[in-house]
Design a protein around this motif. Structure first.
Motif, PDB file in Angstrom:
ATOM      1  N   PHE A   3      15.764  16.895  -9.852  1.00 37.51           N
ATOM      2  CA  PHE A   3      14.361  16.481  -9.713  1.00 37.51           C
ATOM      3  C   PHE A   3      14.174  15.945  -8.297  1.00 37.51           C
ATOM      4  N   ARG A   4      12.945  15.749  -7.918  1.00 36.79           N
ATOM      5  CA  ARG A   4      12.607  15.257  -6.581  1.00 36.79           C
ATOM      6  C   ARG A   4      11.782  13.985  -6.723  1.00 36.79           C
ATOM      7  N   VAL A   5      12.047  13.003  -5.847  1.00 32.30           N
ATOM      8  CA  VAL A   5      11.244  11.777  -5.800  1.00 32.30           C
ATOM      9  C   VAL A   5      10.563  11.741  -4.435  1.00 32.30           C
ATOM     10  N   ILE A   6       9.245  11.576  -4.467  1.00 37.30           N
ATOM     11  CA  ILE A   6       8.469  11.569  -3.214  1.00 37.30           C
ATOM     12  C   ILE A   6       7.596  10.327  -3.173  1.00 37.30           C
ATOM     13  N   THR A   7       7.519   9.697  -2.011  1.00 38.55           N
ATOM     14  CA  THR A   7       6.517   8.652  -1.799  1.00 38.55           C
ATOM     15  C   THR A   7       5.774   8.966  -0.508  1.00 38.55           C
ATOM     16  N   ASN A   8       4.518   9.345  -0.645  1.00 34.43           N
ATOM     17  CA  ASN A   8       3.697   9.639   0.527  1.00 34.43           C
ATOM     18  C   ASN A   8       3.221   8.319   1.121  1.00 34.43           C
ATOM     19  N   SER A   9       3.391   8.185   2.437  1.00 34.67           N
ATOM     20  CA  SER A   9       3.029   6.927   3.098  1.00 34.67           C
ATOM     21  C   SER A   9       2.123   7.200   4.291  1.00 34.67           C
ATOM     22  N   GLY A  10       0.861   6.904   4.087  1.00 38.92           N
ATOM     23  CA  GLY A  10      -0.081   6.999   5.195  1.00 38.92           C
ATOM     24  C   GLY A  10      -0.695   8.373   5.378  1.00 38.92           C
ATOM     25  N   GLU A  11      -1.536   8.432   6.393  1.00 39.46           N
ATOM     26  CA  GLU A  11      -2.395   9.598   6.598  1.00 39.46           C
ATOM     27  C   GLU A  11      -1.620  10.884   6.865  1.00 39.46           C
ATOM     28  N   ASP A  12      -0.592  10.818   7.718  1.00 38.66           N
ATOM     29  CA  ASP A  12       0.159  12.038   8.038  1.00 38.66           C
ATOM     30  C   ASP A  12       0.887  12.592   6.819  1.00 38.66           C
ATOM     31  N   ALA A  13       1.134  11.743   5.837  1.00 33.05           N
ATOM     32  CA  ALA A  13       1.798  12.191   4.612  1.00 33.05           C
ATOM     33  C   ALA A  13       0.784  12.589   3.534  1.00 33.05           C
ATOM     34  N   ILE A  60       1.405   1.542  -3.595  1.00 36.00           N
ATOM     35  CA  ILE A  60       2.704   2.226  -3.478  1.00 36.00           C
ATOM     36  C   ILE A  60       3.091   2.898  -4.799  1.00 36.00           C
ATOM     37  N   HIS A  61       3.526   4.143  -4.689  1.00 32.23           N
ATOM     38  CA  HIS A  61       3.889   4.907  -5.889  1.00 32.23           C
ATOM     39  C   HIS A  61       4.915   5.974  -5.550  1.00 32.23           C
ATOM     40  N   PHE A  62       5.635   6.386  -6.583  1.00 34.00           N
ATOM     41  CA  PHE A  62       6.701   7.375  -6.441  1.00 34.00           C
ATOM     42  C   PHE A  62       6.416   8.526  -7.396  1.00 34.00           C
ATOM     43  N   HIS A  63       6.410   9.749  -6.831  1.00 27.16           N
ATOM     44  CA  HIS A  63       6.224  10.943  -7.652  1.00 27.16           C
ATOM     45  C   HIS A  63       7.601  11.404  -8.141  1.00 27.16           C
ATOM     46  N   ILE A  64       7.720  11.699  -9.421  1.00 29.17           N
ATOM     47  CA  ILE A  64       8.897  12.407  -9.939  1.00 29.17           C
ATOM     48  C   ILE A  64       8.441  13.831 -10.237  1.00 29.17           C
ATOM     49  N   LEU A  65       9.099  14.793  -9.602  1.00 27.99           N
ATOM     50  CA  LEU A  65       8.740  16.201  -9.794  1.00 27.99           C
ATOM     51  C   LEU A  65       9.955  16.955 -10.299  1.00 27.99           C
ATOM     52  N   GLY A  66       9.751  17.792 -11.306  1.00 22.84           N
ATOM     53  CA  GLY A  66      10.879  18.568 -11.809  1.00 22.84           C
ATOM     54  C   GLY A  66      10.449  19.526 -12.895  1.00 22.84           C
ATOM     55  N   GLY A  67      11.450  20.129 -13.533  1.00 22.04           N
ATOM     56  CA  GLY A  67      11.177  21.083 -14.596  1.00 22.04           C
ATOM     57  C   GLY A  67      11.109  22.507 -14.107  1.00 22.04           C
ATOM     58  N   LYS A  68      11.301  22.705 -12.800  1.00 20.39           N
ATOM     59  CA  LYS A  68      11.396  24.050 -12.231  1.00 20.39           C
ATOM     60  C   LYS A  68      12.144  23.929 -10.904  1.00 20.39           C
ATOM     61  N   GLU A  98       0.827  -1.208   0.000  1.00 24.87           N
ATOM     62  CA  GLU A  98       0.000   0.000   0.000  1.00 24.87           C
ATOM     63  C   GLU A  98       0.858   1.253   0.000  1.00 24.87           C
ATOM     64  N   SER A  99       2.010   1.160   0.641  1.00 27.01           N
ATOM     65  CA  SER A  99       2.869   2.343   0.777  1.00 27.01           C
ATOM     66  C   SER A  99       4.287   1.870   1.070  1.00 27.01           C
ATOM     67  N   ALA A 100       5.199   2.834   1.270  1.00 28.87           N
ATOM     68  CA  ALA A 100       6.594   2.500   1.585  1.00 28.87           C
ATOM     69  C   ALA A 100       6.693   1.721   2.896  1.00 28.87           C
ATOM     70  N   ALA A 101       5.675   1.839   3.737  1.00 29.05           N
ATOM     71  CA  ALA A 101       5.677   1.085   4.999  1.00 29.05           C
ATOM     72  C   ALA A 101       5.591  -0.421   4.753  1.00 29.05           C
ATOM     73  N   GLY A 102       5.179  -0.795   3.548  1.00 29.29           N
ATOM     74  CA  GLY A 102       5.016  -2.220   3.238  1.00 29.29           C
ATOM     75  C   GLY A 102       6.190  -2.814   2.450  1.00 29.29           C
ATOM     76  N   ILE A 103       7.295  -2.070   2.358  1.00 35.44           N
ATOM     77  CA  ILE A 103       8.465  -2.610   1.633  1.00 35.44           C
ATOM     78  C   ILE A 103       9.207  -3.590   2.540  1.00 35.44           C
ATOM     79  N   ASN A 104       9.532  -4.763   1.992  1.00 30.04           N
ATOM     80  CA  ASN A 104      10.234  -5.783   2.777  1.00 30.04           C
ATOM     81  C   ASN A 104      11.156  -6.596   1.858  1.00 30.04           C
ATOM     82  N   SER A 105      11.804  -7.596   2.428  1.00 32.14           N
ATOM     83  CA  SER A 105      12.785  -8.361   1.646  1.00 32.14           C
ATOM     84  C   SER A 105      12.134  -9.137   0.494  1.00 32.14           C
ATOM     85  N   GLU A 106      10.838  -9.367   0.581  1.00 31.78           N
ATOM     86  CA  GLU A 106      10.126 -10.111  -0.478  1.00 31.78           C
ATOM     87  C   GLU A 106       9.870  -9.245  -1.718  1.00 31.78           C
ATOM     88  N   ASN A 107       9.678  -7.938  -1.496  1.00 28.09           N
ATOM     89  CA  ASN A 107       9.254  -7.096  -2.623  1.00 28.09           C
ATOM     90  C   ASN A 107      10.240  -5.967  -2.951  1.00 28.09           C
TER      91      ASN A 107
END
Ligand code: 5GP
Ligand code: ZN
Length: 113
Positions: free
Chosen positions: A81-91, A98-106, A48-57
């Motif tokens: 550029f910037r890479v962001i992964t929002n994980s959970g409610e506080d983020a 699970i997803h990664f934002h690539i932000l750039g161009g300014k 679901e998010s970066a909190a779920g990354i483990n040795s299996e995946n």
């Protein structure tokens, strides 16, 4: 399971693809926050998010970062550029595939939060 990004992978929701291989999909964010705003996801709903990354995946996460570097070159983000992964409610994560934002161009704001 109702998952927006799984629907995008299946083609049920259209997206503007910028990269695709057997395991990874990258597409333009529908509400871009920068001139370049791309979402990179594993096609499979491995976590679901970066909190779920483990040795299996984590191998696919490593692959995603190789793809991020490739996309950044293709998009000519040579100045950075910037890479962001929002994980959970506080983020303020809104899509629980699970997803990664690539932000750039300014020059992005220095403050992250
Ligand atoms: P999050 O806030 O969960 O980190 O990021 C989810 C992102 O998905 C947001 O930036 C949002 O604009 C994007 N998004 C939401 N729905 C869609 C959609 O239907 N198509 C595309 N391309 N992006 C979407
Ligand atoms: Zn999903």
């Amino acid at each position: 399971m109702d998952c927006l990004f799984c629907e995008i992978v299946k083609g049920g929701i259209p997206s503007t693809k910028v990269y695709e291989d057997e395991t990874v999909l990258a597409f333009k964010d529908i509400k871009p926050m920068a001139p370049v705003h791309i979402i990179v996801i594993p096609k499979e709903h491995i976590a679901e998010s970066a909190a779920g990354i483990n040795s299996e995946n984590s191998a696919i996460i490593a692959h995603i970062f190789e793809i991020i570097a490739k996309i950044a070159k293709e998009q000519e983000l040579d100045n950075g550029f910037r890479v962001i992964t929002n994980s959970g409610e506080d983020a303020a994560q809104t899509v629980n595939h699970i997803h990664f934002h690539i932000l750039g161009g300014k020059k992005l704001p220095e403050k992250l939060a």
